[in-house]
Design a protein around this motif. Structure first.
Motif, PDB file in Angstrom:
ATOM      1  N   GLY A   1       0.834  -1.189   0.000  1.00  0.00           N
ATOM      2  CA  GLY A   1       0.000   0.000   0.000  1.00  0.00           C
ATOM      3  C   GLY A   1       0.871   1.241   0.000  1.00  0.00           C
ATOM      4  N   PHE A   2       0.643   2.138  -0.957  1.00  0.00           N
ATOM      5  CA  PHE A   2       1.463   3.349  -1.075  1.00  0.00           C
ATOM      6  C   PHE A   2       0.537   4.513  -1.408  1.00  0.00           C
ATOM      7  CE2 PHE A   2       4.515   5.793  -4.028  1.00  0.00           C
ATOM      8  CZ  PHE A   2       4.912   6.621  -2.992  1.00  0.00           C
ATOM      9  N   ASP A   3       0.212   5.315  -0.397  1.00  0.00           N
ATOM     10  CA  ASP A   3      -0.697   6.437  -0.611  1.00  0.00           C
ATOM     11  C   ASP A   3      -0.578   7.421   0.536  1.00  0.00           C
ATOM     12  OD1 ASP A   3      -2.162   5.387   1.555  1.00  0.00           O
ATOM     13  OD2 ASP A   3      -3.520   4.278   0.255  1.00  0.00           O
ATOM     14  N   HIS A   4      -1.509   8.346   0.605  1.00  0.00           N
ATOM     15  CA  HIS A   4      -1.558   9.291   1.729  1.00  0.00           C
ATOM     16  C   HIS A   4      -2.697   8.978   2.679  1.00  0.00           C
ATOM     17  CE1 HIS A   4      -1.590  12.955   4.073  1.00  0.00           C
ATOM     18  NE2 HIS A   4      -2.862  13.143   3.738  1.00  0.00           N
ATOM     19  N   VAL A   5      -3.831   8.521   2.166  1.00  0.00           N
ATOM     20  CA  VAL A   5      -5.018   8.326   3.000  1.00  0.00           C
ATOM     21  C   VAL A   5      -4.748   7.325   4.116  1.00  0.00           C
ATOM     22  CG1 VAL A   5      -7.472   7.718   2.983  1.00  0.00           C
ATOM     23  CG2 VAL A   5      -6.453   8.827   0.998  1.00  0.00           C
ATOM     24  N   GLY A   6      -3.812   6.409   3.897  1.00  0.00           N
ATOM     25  CA  GLY A   6      -3.456   5.443   4.922  1.00  0.00           C
ATOM     26  C   GLY A   6      -2.942   6.065   6.201  1.00  0.00           C
ATOM     27  N   ILE A   7      -2.657   7.361   6.190  1.00  0.00           N
ATOM     28  CA  ILE A   7      -2.198   8.031   7.400  1.00  0.00           C
ATOM     29  C   ILE A   7      -3.242   7.916   8.505  1.00  0.00           C
ATOM     30  CG2 ILE A   7      -3.112  10.364   6.885  1.00  0.00           C
ATOM     31  CD1 ILE A   7      -0.368  11.451   7.855  1.00  0.00           C
ATOM     32  N   MET A   8      -4.530   7.873   8.121  1.00  0.00           N
ATOM     33  CA  MET A   8      -5.597   7.756   9.123  1.00  0.00           C
ATOM     34  C   MET A   8      -5.731   6.338   9.641  1.00  0.00           C
ATOM     35  SD  MET A   8      -8.625  10.239   7.678  1.00  0.00           S
ATOM     36  CE  MET A   8      -8.940   9.235   6.218  1.00  0.00           C
ATOM     37  N   ALA A   9      -5.340   5.362   8.844  1.00  0.00           N
ATOM     38  CA  ALA A   9      -5.504   3.958   9.219  1.00  0.00           C
ATOM     39  C   ALA A   9      -4.293   3.399   9.953  1.00  0.00           C
ATOM     40  CB  ALA A   9      -5.774   3.125   7.967  1.00  0.00           C
ATOM     41  N   TYR A  10      -3.111   3.897   9.629  1.00  0.00           N
ATOM     42  CA  TYR A  10      -1.886   3.258  10.101  1.00  0.00           C
ATOM     43  C   TYR A  10      -0.995   4.157  10.947  1.00  0.00           C
ATOM     44  CZ  TYR A  10      -3.224  -0.021   6.433  1.00  0.00           C
ATOM     45  OH  TYR A  10      -3.917  -0.903   5.648  1.00  0.00           O
ATOM     46  N   CYS A  11      -1.412   5.401  11.192  1.00  0.00           N
ATOM     47  CA  CYS A  11      -0.555   6.331  11.921  1.00  0.00           C
ATOM     48  C   CYS A  11      -1.342   7.079  12.992  1.00  0.00           C
ATOM     49  CB  CYS A  11       0.052   7.365  10.956  1.00  0.00           C
ATOM     50  SG  CYS A  11       1.049   6.665   9.628  1.00  0.00           S
ATOM     51  N   HIS A  12      -0.612   7.605  13.962  1.00  0.00           N
ATOM     52  CA  HIS A  12      -1.166   8.539  14.929  1.00  0.00           C
ATOM     53  C   HIS A  12      -1.031   9.939  14.332  1.00  0.00           C
ATOM     54  CE1 HIS A  12      -1.271   5.427  18.034  1.00  0.00           C
ATOM     55  NE2 HIS A  12      -0.042   5.093  17.677  1.00  0.00           N
ATOM     56  N   CYS A  13      -2.137  10.633  14.154  1.00  0.00           N
ATOM     57  CA  CYS A  13      -2.059  11.950  13.515  1.00  0.00           C
ATOM     58  C   CYS A  13      -3.004  12.932  14.215  1.00  0.00           C
ATOM     59  CB  CYS A  13      -2.373  11.852  12.022  1.00  0.00           C
ATOM     60  SG  CYS A  13      -3.846  10.894  11.622  1.00  0.00           S
ATOM     61  N   GLY A  14      -2.753  14.220  14.002  1.00  0.00           N
ATOM     62  CA  GLY A  14      -3.493  15.269  14.689  1.00  0.00           C
ATOM     63  C   GLY A  14      -4.717  15.704  13.917  1.00  0.00           C
ATOM     64  N   PHE A  15      -5.854  15.108  14.221  1.00  0.00           N
ATOM     65  CA  PHE A  15      -7.084  15.459  13.527  1.00  0.00           C
ATOM     66  C   PHE A  15      -7.545  16.860  13.914  1.00  0.00           C
ATOM     67  CE2 PHE A  15      -7.371  10.779  13.465  1.00  0.00           C
ATOM     68  CZ  PHE A  15      -7.572  10.597  12.107  1.00  0.00           C
ATOM     69  N   ALA A  16      -8.306  17.469  13.020  1.00  0.00           N
ATOM     70  CA  ALA A  16      -8.927  18.745  13.325  1.00  0.00           C
ATOM     71  C   ALA A  16      -9.908  18.568  14.479  1.00  0.00           C
ATOM     72  CB  ALA A  16      -9.642  19.284  12.085  1.00  0.00           C
ATOM     73  N   SER A  17     -10.224  19.663  15.141  1.00  0.00           N
ATOM     74  CA  SER A  17     -11.113  19.626  16.294  1.00  0.00           C
ATOM     75  C   SER A  17     -12.429  18.930  15.950  1.00  0.00           C
ATOM     76  CB  SER A  17     -11.396  21.051  16.773  1.00  0.00           C
ATOM     77  OG  SER A  17     -12.302  21.050  17.838  1.00  0.00           O
ATOM     78  N   GLY A  18     -12.796  17.950  16.776  1.00  0.00           N
ATOM     79  CA  GLY A  18     -14.056  17.245  16.580  1.00  0.00           C
ATOM     80  C   GLY A  18     -14.009  16.095  15.607  1.00  0.00           C
ATOM     81  N   ASP A  19     -12.830  15.839  15.011  1.00  0.00           N
ATOM     82  CA  ASP A  19     -12.728  14.809  13.970  1.00  0.00           C
ATOM     83  C   ASP A  19     -12.088  13.510  14.445  1.00  0.00           C
ATOM     84  OD1 ASP A  19     -14.039  15.675  11.725  1.00  0.00           O
ATOM     85  OD2 ASP A  19     -12.275  16.593  10.796  1.00  0.00           O
ATOM     86  N   ALA A  20     -11.738  13.406  15.719  1.00  0.00           N
ATOM     87  CA  ALA A  20     -11.012  12.222  16.178  1.00  0.00           C
ATOM     88  C   ALA A  20     -11.815  10.942  15.956  1.00  0.00           C
ATOM     89  CB  ALA A  20     -10.641  12.364  17.655  1.00  0.00           C
ATOM     90  N   LEU A  21     -13.089  10.942  16.356  1.00  0.00           N
ATOM     91  CA  LEU A  21     -13.908   9.741  16.186  1.00  0.00           C
ATOM     92  C   LEU A  21     -14.168   9.469  14.706  1.00  0.00           C
ATOM     93  CD1 LEU A  21     -16.507  10.036  19.088  1.00  0.00           C
ATOM     94  CD2 LEU A  21     -14.570   8.454  18.901  1.00  0.00           C
ATOM     95  N   ALA A  22     -14.464  10.523  13.954  1.00  0.00           N
ATOM     96  CA  ALA A  22     -14.696  10.344  12.521  1.00  0.00           C
ATOM     97  C   ALA A  22     -13.434   9.852  11.821  1.00  0.00           C
ATOM     98  CB  ALA A  22     -15.161  11.660  11.893  1.00  0.00           C
ATOM     99  N   GLY A  23     -12.264  10.316  12.289  1.00  0.00           N
ATOM    100  CA  GLY A  23     -11.005   9.859  11.715  1.00  0.00           C
ATOM    101  C   GLY A  23     -10.781   8.380  11.954  1.00  0.00           C
ATOM    102  N   ARG A  24     -11.076   7.931  13.170  1.00  0.00           N
ATOM    103  CA  ARG A  24     -10.950   6.504  13.456  1.00  0.00           C
ATOM    104  C   ARG A  24     -11.932   5.693  12.607  1.00  0.00           C
ATOM    105  NH1 ARG A  24     -10.975   8.540  18.909  1.00  0.00           N
ATOM    106  NH2 ARG A  24      -8.840   8.705  19.712  1.00  0.00           N
TER     107      ARG A  24
END
Length: 369
Positions: free
Chosen positions: A124-147
């Motif tokens: 897998g080689f992309d950017h969207v995987g950052i939400m699936a495979y990394c710890h990242c700083g979501f915008a306010s209120g997006d933590a649950l939606a990001g997961r």
């Protein structure tokens, strides 16, 4: 080595990332691209590319992503995909005819499922995987939606044997098989010589739905010449110049721009930062784009505003601080092309010797193993 390189076809960013690494892979391997519509249109002239279906967003009458229309439009494709129906089997046959040894996928689900079904190693080689495979700083209120989106991504893609995530901002991988690299820049972008012009460059990934009266009014009143890409309009109107898609002309305009106003896709933001251009990010109604826009704000290379209600005040405030934002880009310029190519080559060599990953934590959900 025969490599099937599959590319998500929604928008152009996936294709741009692919185009940056394909020449190096094609030098040593036989590569065939399997790409959705937008990506296929960009890649087919220079690469062996086959068009495949794409699952993408649908829009409502006011230019917003419409969940109901998206679900209705994609439901037959998703159902077919989940049960390996006729359309999925047809795509798989196209891939099987090529007889790949390894599959590389940029957010493309048919290829992941094909490789899993046939026991073929996959990267897998992309950017969207950052939400699936990394710890990242979501915008306010997006933590649950990001997961939620991360789980959805893995449900469609499964867990590849190796994962490479490209991003203009850092994140911490959750697993040793996940590696982070910097921005994947096309060669013409890497070779471009940036200058500070006076134009504002506007790019909208789906401008037919996104360019509206409030944006038009704000751009007219911004006090600068404006170049607009991504809409169906052509020609000049007041201080606005609407242009047709052109990779070479776009890069020239980007390198000479004073500032960039755009939807918040990772690829263009990466290129703007590399060329020292401040960014006003206008995220679509999607967690990943809000994540990218938040990174722009956090890094100090720009700010964010509403895609649907861009105001003259917000645009002028951004332009007044453009020089400060531009100066901040120097601390965040990281070209990840060479690093990504080295990782891909290493993964191809390792996986060709049969080194496969253990089942991932979502294997029970995706049917991966």
């Amino acid at each position: 080595m025969r490599i099937a390189y599959a590319v998500m076809g929604y928008g152009r960013g996936h294709a741009m990332r692919t185009a940056a690494v394909l020449p190096a892979l094609e030098h040593s391997h036989q590569v065939r691209v399997f790409a959705g519509r937008d990506a296929h249109e960009m890649l087919r002239a220079d690469h062996d590319s086959v068009e495949i279906p794409v699952i993408g967003y649908q829009y409502g009458p006011r230019g917003r992503i419409c969940a109901r229309r998206t679900l209705r439009h994609n439901a037959p494709k998703v159902a077919d995909l989940l049960v390996a129906g006729p359309q999925t089997r047809a795509v798989w046959q196209q891939m099987a005819d090529f007889e790949p040894d390894i599959v590389i996928s940029d957010s493309e689900t048919y290829s992941h499922r094909f490789a899993r079904h046939h026991g073929i190693a996959r990267i897998g080689f992309d950017h969207v995987g950052i939400m699936a495979y990394c710890h990242c700083g979501f915008a306010s209120g997006d933590a649950l939606a990001g997961r939620r989106d991360g789980l959805g991504y893995r449900a469609f893609m499964g867990d590849p044997d190796r994962v490479i995530v490209s991003s203009f901002y850092p994140a911490t991988p959750r697993h040793e098989r996940v590696r982070m690299v910097g921005a994947i820049l096309r060669e013409p972008v890497r070779q471009a010589a940036p200058i500070r012009g006076d134009t504002v460059l506007v790019y909208l990934n789906k401008g037919a739905h996104q360019y509206n009266t409030s944006m038009d009014a704000a751009l007219r009143a911004c006090g600068a010449p404006v170049i607009v890409y991504g809409t169906a309009e052509r020609g000049r109107r007041a201080n606005l110049h609407f242009k047709a898609p052109s990779q070479s002309e776009f890069i020239t305009d980007l390198a000479a721009a004073r500032a960039v106003v755009s939807t918040a896709g990772n690829q263009l933001l990466s290129e703007a930062i590399h060329l020292g251009k401040p960014v006003l990010a206008l995220p679509e109604d999607a967690v990943e784009q809000r994540l990218n826009a938040e990174a722009v704000r956090r890094m100090g290379v720009g700010t964010r505003a509403s895609l649907h209600r861009l105001t003259s005040r917000a645009l002028r405030a951004f332009l007044e601080r453009a020089d400060n934002y531009a100066a901040a880009t120097q601390a965040h310029q990281r070209d990840g092309v060479r690093e990504a190519i080295d990782l891909l080559r290493g993964d191809i060599a390792t996986l060709s010797r049969g080194a496969r990953s253990a089942p991932g934590p979502l294997a029970w959900l995706t049917g991966a193993y």
